[in-house]
Scaffold this active site. Sequence first.
Site, PDB file in Angstrom:
ATOM      1  N   HIS A 104       0.846  -1.194   0.000  1.00 51.31           N
ATOM      2  CA  HIS A 104       0.000   0.000   0.000  1.00 51.31           C
ATOM      3  C   HIS A 104       0.883   1.246   0.000  1.00 51.31           C
ATOM      4  O   HIS A 104       2.093   1.156   0.226  1.00 51.31           O
ATOM      5  CB  HIS A 104      -0.941   0.014   1.223  1.00 51.31           C
ATOM      6  CG  HIS A 104      -0.234  -0.160   2.524  1.00 51.31           C
ATOM      7  ND1 HIS A 104      -0.316  -1.297   3.282  1.00 51.31           N
ATOM      8  CD2 HIS A 104       0.588   0.669   3.184  1.00 51.31           C
ATOM      9  CE1 HIS A 104       0.423  -1.170   4.351  1.00 51.31           C
ATOM     10  NE2 HIS A 104       0.995   0.018   4.321  1.00 51.31           N
TER      11      HIS A 104
HETATM   12  C1  T46 Z   1       3.050   0.735   6.785  1.00 49.57           C
HETATM   13  C2  T46 Z   1       3.875  -0.474   6.977  1.00 49.57           C
HETATM   14  C3  T46 Z   1       5.336  -0.166   7.087  1.00 49.57           C
HETATM   15  C4  T46 Z   1      -3.808  -0.823  13.652  1.00 49.57           C
HETATM   16  O1  T46 Z   1      -4.851  -1.133  14.241  1.00 49.57           O
HETATM   17  N1  T46 Z   1      -3.121   0.291  14.026  1.00 49.57           N
HETATM   18  C5  T46 Z   1      -1.960   0.668  13.427  1.00 49.57           C
HETATM   19  O2  T46 Z   1      -1.359   1.678  13.818  1.00 49.57           O
HETATM   20  C6  T46 Z   1      -1.468  -0.134  12.330  1.00 49.57           C
HETATM   21  C7  T46 Z   1      -0.183   0.253  11.609  1.00 49.57           C
HETATM   22  C8  T46 Z   1      -2.175  -1.241  11.947  1.00 49.57           C
HETATM   23  N2  T46 Z   1      -3.328  -1.570  12.601  1.00 49.57           N
HETATM   24  C9  T46 Z   1      -4.046  -2.778  12.194  1.00 49.57           C
HETATM   25  C10 T46 Z   1      -4.599  -2.789  10.783  1.00 49.57           C
HETATM   26  C11 T46 Z   1      -4.562  -4.267  10.423  1.00 49.57           C
HETATM   27  O3  T46 Z   1      -5.735  -4.869  10.880  1.00 49.57           O
HETATM   28  O4  T46 Z   1      -3.093  -3.867  12.250  1.00 49.57           O
HETATM   29  C12 T46 Z   1      -3.382  -4.817  11.235  1.00 49.57           C
HETATM   30  C13 T46 Z   1      -2.127  -5.080  10.397  1.00 49.57           C
HETATM   31  O5  T46 Z   1      -1.801  -3.881   9.656  1.00 49.57           O
HETATM   32  P1  T46 Z   1      -1.301  -3.896   8.137  1.00 49.57           P
HETATM   33  O6  T46 Z   1      -1.831  -5.070   7.439  1.00 49.57           O
HETATM   34  O7  T46 Z   1      -1.578  -2.554   7.545  1.00 49.57           O
HETATM   35  O8  T46 Z   1       0.282  -4.084   8.342  1.00 49.57           O
HETATM   36  P2  T46 Z   1       1.422  -3.931   7.243  1.00 49.57           P
HETATM   37  O9  T46 Z   1       2.645  -4.529   7.850  1.00 49.57           O
HETATM   38  O10 T46 Z   1       1.004  -4.424   5.925  1.00 49.57           O
HETATM   39  O11 T46 Z   1       1.650  -2.331   7.106  1.00 49.57           O
HETATM   40  C14 T46 Z   1       2.101  -1.581   8.207  1.00 49.57           C
HETATM   41  C15 T46 Z   1       1.327  -0.264   8.313  1.00 49.57           C
HETATM   42  O12 T46 Z   1      -0.072  -0.523   8.344  1.00 49.57           O
HETATM   43  C16 T46 Z   1       1.618   0.678   7.186  1.00 49.57           C
HETATM   44  O13 T46 Z   1       1.145   1.965   7.510  1.00 49.57           O
HETATM   45  O14 T46 Z   1       3.489   1.693   6.176  1.00 49.57           O
HETATM   46  O15 T46 Z   1       3.489  -1.288   8.083  1.00 49.57           O
END
Ligand code: T46
Length: 145
Positions: free
Chosen positions: A52
Amino acid sequence: MLRSCELITFAKKQDERGVLVALEGESHEVPFSIERVYYISSVPSNCRRGFHAHKDLEQVLVCVCGSVSILVDDGYSQDTIVLSGCDKGLYIGPMVWREMFSFTEGAALVVLASKHYDAADYLSDYNEFKRLVVGAAAEEKEERE
Ligand code: T46
């Protein structure tokens, strides 16, 4: 390195007791006010995360333990950075697609973010991301002419 990304080296306070790195918001190391901190760990080595871009969010990523590869893409070109060492941070500005992969065993990625979590700030469809990047560039060009 893409224009909206930067690899930053932090000052280390090192003595016989070990290493300390201090990060403050609105400084050379972290060029925004830190509104949120989160960390990513226990990632299987064959797992890829991210996929993303963010419309507005700025972040600094620090792999405090182990290493991780990070692909960054501004819609025109891509770079892959192997992030390791607690004194190295990767700044990622808005409108940069990112993917994190090749986490080593025990790797821990700490992320400092400029805003609270906001699901509406995510662009998770690469084609939509690309359309917005191209649209913004065309608008800028029109304004200059
Ligand atoms: C990014 C990369 C480097 C939350 O509830 N609060 C938060 O602050 C974050 C970051 C995530 N979440 C929840 C949303 C999803 O249900 O945690 C779950 C996993 O998040 P996500 O799939 O977005 O994780 P990544 O590793 O794909 O991405 C993350 C960050 O979301 C993103 O902003 O830049 O790490």
